[in-house]
Design a protein around this motif. Structure first.
Motif, PDB file in Angstrom:
ATOM      1  N   PHE A 147       0.835  -1.198   0.000  1.00  0.00           N
ATOM      2  CA  PHE A 147       0.000   0.000   0.000  1.00  0.00           C
ATOM      3  C   PHE A 147       0.871   1.250   0.000  1.00  0.00           C
ATOM      4  O   PHE A 147       1.967   1.258   0.568  1.00  0.00           O
ATOM      5  CB  PHE A 147      -0.917   0.005   1.228  1.00  0.00           C
ATOM      6  CG  PHE A 147      -1.989  -1.030   1.180  1.00  0.00           C
ATOM      7  CD1 PHE A 147      -3.233  -0.737   0.641  1.00  0.00           C
ATOM      8  CD2 PHE A 147      -1.760  -2.310   1.664  1.00  0.00           C
ATOM      9  CE1 PHE A 147      -4.228  -1.695   0.580  1.00  0.00           C
ATOM     10  CE2 PHE A 147      -2.749  -3.285   1.610  1.00  0.00           C
ATOM     11  CZ  PHE A 147      -3.990  -2.966   1.066  1.00  0.00           C
TER      12      PHE A 147
ATOM     13  N   ASP B  30     -10.448  -1.768  -4.617  1.00  0.00           N
ATOM     14  CA  ASP B  30      -9.470  -2.573  -5.339  1.00  0.00           C
ATOM     15  C   ASP B  30      -8.263  -1.698  -5.670  1.00  0.00           C
ATOM     16  O   ASP B  30      -8.256  -0.964  -6.660  1.00  0.00           O
ATOM     17  CB  ASP B  30     -10.112  -3.129  -6.615  1.00  0.00           C
ATOM     18  CG  ASP B  30      -9.196  -4.092  -7.369  1.00  0.00           C
ATOM     19  OD1 ASP B  30      -7.994  -4.148  -7.041  1.00  0.00           O
ATOM     20  OD2 ASP B  30      -9.690  -4.770  -8.279  1.00  0.00           O
TER      21      ASP B  30
ATOM     22  N   ASP C 287      -3.501  -8.524   7.938  1.00  0.00           N
ATOM     23  CA  ASP C 287      -3.358  -9.449   6.809  1.00  0.00           C
ATOM     24  C   ASP C 287      -2.004 -10.156   6.839  1.00  0.00           C
ATOM     25  O   ASP C 287      -1.194  -9.976   7.757  1.00  0.00           O
ATOM     26  CB  ASP C 287      -3.627  -8.748   5.478  1.00  0.00           C
ATOM     27  CG  ASP C 287      -2.502  -7.815   5.018  1.00  0.00           C
ATOM     28  OD1 ASP C 287      -1.406  -7.803   5.625  1.00  0.00           O
ATOM     29  OD2 ASP C 287      -2.713  -7.089   4.020  1.00  0.00           O
TER      30      ASP C 287
ATOM     31  N   ILE D  46      -5.114   2.549   8.056  1.00  0.00           N
ATOM     32  CA  ILE D  46      -4.222   1.443   7.726  1.00  0.00           C
ATOM     33  C   ILE D  46      -2.847   1.712   8.342  1.00  0.00           C
ATOM     34  O   ILE D  46      -2.257   2.784   8.151  1.00  0.00           O
ATOM     35  CB  ILE D  46      -4.091   1.253   6.197  1.00  0.00           C
ATOM     36  CG1 ILE D  46      -5.471   1.083   5.569  1.00  0.00           C
ATOM     37  CG2 ILE D  46      -3.213   0.039   5.883  1.00  0.00           C
ATOM     38  CD1 ILE D  46      -5.453   0.959   4.050  1.00  0.00           C
TER      39      ILE D  46
ATOM     40  N   PHE E  72      -5.627  -3.038   9.581  1.00  0.00           N
ATOM     41  CA  PHE E  72      -6.770  -2.234   9.133  1.00  0.00           C
ATOM     42  C   PHE E  72      -7.710  -2.037  10.319  1.00  0.00           C
ATOM     43  O   PHE E  72      -8.138  -3.009  10.943  1.00  0.00           O
ATOM     44  CB  PHE E  72      -7.498  -2.940   7.993  1.00  0.00           C
ATOM     45  CG  PHE E  72      -6.625  -3.262   6.813  1.00  0.00           C
ATOM     46  CD1 PHE E  72      -6.606  -2.444   5.695  1.00  0.00           C
ATOM     47  CD2 PHE E  72      -5.806  -4.393   6.824  1.00  0.00           C
ATOM     48  CE1 PHE E  72      -5.794  -2.739   4.609  1.00  0.00           C
ATOM     49  CE2 PHE E  72      -4.984  -4.696   5.751  1.00  0.00           C
ATOM     50  CZ  PHE E  72      -4.986  -3.866   4.637  1.00  0.00           C
TER      51      PHE E  72
ATOM     52  N   VAL F 296      -9.633  -4.461  -0.417  1.00  0.00           N
ATOM     53  CA  VAL F 296     -10.071  -4.188   0.946  1.00  0.00           C
ATOM     54  C   VAL F 296     -11.593  -4.103   0.966  1.00  0.00           C
ATOM     55  O   VAL F 296     -12.197  -3.384   0.163  1.00  0.00           O
ATOM     56  CB  VAL F 296      -9.463  -2.879   1.485  1.00  0.00           C
ATOM     57  CG1 VAL F 296      -9.958  -2.592   2.907  1.00  0.00           C
ATOM     58  CG2 VAL F 296      -7.932  -2.949   1.459  1.00  0.00           C
TER      59      VAL F 296
ATOM     60  N   TYR G  57      -0.152  -5.792   7.432  1.00  0.00           N
ATOM     61  CA  TYR G  57      -0.895  -4.537   7.370  1.00  0.00           C
ATOM     62  C   TYR G  57      -2.061  -4.633   8.356  1.00  0.00           C
ATOM     63  O   TYR G  57      -2.733  -5.669   8.456  1.00  0.00           O
ATOM     64  CB  TYR G  57      -1.429  -4.280   5.965  1.00  0.00           C
ATOM     65  CG  TYR G  57      -0.387  -3.769   5.003  1.00  0.00           C
ATOM     66  CD1 TYR G  57       0.077  -2.449   5.070  1.00  0.00           C
ATOM     67  CD2 TYR G  57       0.144  -4.596   4.014  1.00  0.00           C
ATOM     68  CE1 TYR G  57       1.039  -1.978   4.183  1.00  0.00           C
ATOM     69  CE2 TYR G  57       1.099  -4.138   3.123  1.00  0.00           C
ATOM     70  CZ  TYR G  57       1.537  -2.825   3.219  1.00  0.00           C
ATOM     71  OH  TYR G  57       2.494  -2.361   2.346  1.00  0.00           O
TER      72      TYR G  57
ATOM     73  N   SER H 257      -8.996  -7.608   4.418  1.00  0.00           N
ATOM     74  CA  SER H 257      -8.104  -7.507   3.270  1.00  0.00           C
ATOM     75  C   SER H 257      -7.816  -8.900   2.728  1.00  0.00           C
ATOM     76  O   SER H 257      -7.631  -9.843   3.503  1.00  0.00           O
ATOM     77  CB  SER H 257      -6.784  -6.843   3.681  1.00  0.00           C
ATOM     78  OG  SER H 257      -5.786  -7.019   2.685  1.00  0.00           O
ATOM     79  N   ASP H 258      -7.778  -9.023   1.395  1.00  0.00           N
ATOM     80  CA  ASP H 258      -7.445 -10.322   0.812  1.00  0.00           C
ATOM     81  C   ASP H 258      -5.942 -10.516   0.682  1.00  0.00           C
ATOM     82  O   ASP H 258      -5.476 -11.543   0.201  1.00  0.00           O
ATOM     83  CB  ASP H 258      -8.131 -10.503  -0.547  1.00  0.00           C
ATOM     84  CG  ASP H 258      -7.516  -9.661  -1.662  1.00  0.00           C
ATOM     85  OD1 ASP H 258      -6.721  -8.738  -1.362  1.00  0.00           O
ATOM     86  OD2 ASP H 258      -7.840  -9.912  -2.844  1.00  0.00           O
TER      87      ASP H 258
END
Length: 354
Positions: free
Chosen positions: A26, A109, A332, A349, A338, A95, A336, A89-90
């Protein structure tokens, strides 16, 4: 010549390994201007990365056609987060934010610079849409599960955002809130806040009416002893499959093994660091550290498995370092962090700096 070729192959291989290991990165502040915790001269462990509020934060720009239409018909308000409750988050730049104010799930995205919303429900009574989306998780196939506390069900969406399945008959759940998933075992955990328990469902098989969403078991009842709850809210699962439950009004986090057997608990009621006033969101980083949002303290506290306080970050207010009545959180695979900063109408974040 062969030496240069080998060097090129090595560089390419290292680049691919780096991308695979780190996943999506990010955008964040320069190292010089970065907000960090703890403050110097201590070595920083947590850094602020960015704030997520609108599609512009992921680089979404309106088309020329859209701008012309808005000029003629009047400017259409830009979609933005209103009352975020859960965040997910994937690990690859996507997100998801559940929003009880807009009654939707935002999909940001970052990789493809796109934005959309999920809220429509098929084969459900009017208004056939989400009313109070709270928890959100993804399974191993990329399907999205969303709990709705008003509709008292958990809804499953495919990777295109289409509602494909519903878990929970009328009256089965009192108030489904937090969700967590053990991808390796194919188990979905649902915290039922009003009924003071955690439900366990099998989501390992393909989606057919006879195979998916089979209830396996539940654990917990109202009380103060080990394994009992007083309005449980948020959930998390670590890499071993252990289950973490925010036992909100018992002011603690309880940890269970994959079969729901009590292991230990951390925290107690209090007004100092290391205690809780209203614990909510949970997250586990790659080192096994436990992150707990305190809704009334407006901070995130980090504990080890033994319950020892390691660090806290953020405080009441706005700006990069502030939170205001935060709720859900997620850590994640790339560490990261969130945080659904509910009354600041945004997601903050951060990142754990190993």
């Amino acid at each position: 010549m062969s030496g240069k070729k080998n060097l090129t192959i090595l560089i390419s291989t290292l680049t691919l390994l780096t991308i695979f290991t780190l996943g999506f990165t990010f955008p964040e502040q320069s190292r010089k201007d970065r907000d960090v915790w703890p403050l110097p001269p201590d070595e920083p462990k947590i850094s602020y990365v960015m704030t997520l509020e609108t599609p512009r934060n992921v680089g979404v720009r309106k088309s020329i056609f859209r701008r012309i239409v808005e000029f003629v018909t009047g400017k259409e308000p830009e979609p933005r987060i209103q009352r975020p409750f859960g965040v997910l988050s994937d690990g690859n730049g996507m997100v998801y934010v559940t929003d009880t104010g807009l009654q939707t799930v935002h999909l940001f995205d970052f990789k493809n610079k796109k934005y959309r919303q999920i809220f429509k429900l098929n084969d459900e009574p009017q208004p056939s849409r989400l009313l109070s989306p709270l928890g959100a998780v993804l399974d191993a196939q990329g399907r999205l599960y969303v709990s709705d506390s008003v509709l008292e069900k958990v809804f499953v969406f495919d990777n295109m955002g289409k509602h494909i399945y519903t878990i929970g008959e009328n009256g089965e759940f009192g108030r489904p809130t937090g969700l967590a998933i053990d991808k390796s075992r194919g188990r979905l955990y649902i915290s039922d806040t009003i009924n003071h328990k955690v439900w366990v469902y099998d989501v390992s098989t393909p989606f057919t009416e006879t195979e998916i969403g089979k209830r396996l078991s539940s654990f917990g009842k109202r009380g103060k002893d080990h394994g009992e709850f007083n309005f449980p809210t948020h959930l998390a699962v670590d890499t071993k499959g252990d289950i973490y439950v925010t036992d909100t009004l018992n002011f603690r986090v309880q940890i269970f093994d994959p079969d729901g057997k009590f292991i230990t608990s951390i925290g107690k009621m209090g007004n100092t660091l290391g205690t809780f006033s209203k614990p909510k969101g949970l997250g586990i980083d790659r080192d096994g550290n436990i992150y707990v949002v305190d809704n009334l303290y407006d901070t995130v506290q980090i504990f080890n498995r033994s319950g020892e306080l390691l660090l806290n970050f953020a405080s009441h207010g706005g700006g990069n370092q502030g939170l205001w009545l935060p709720n859900g959180m997620f850590v994640d695979k790339d560490n990261y962090i969130f945080v659904a900063d509910t009354y600041n109408e945004r997601v903050q974040i951060f990142r754990y700096m190993q």
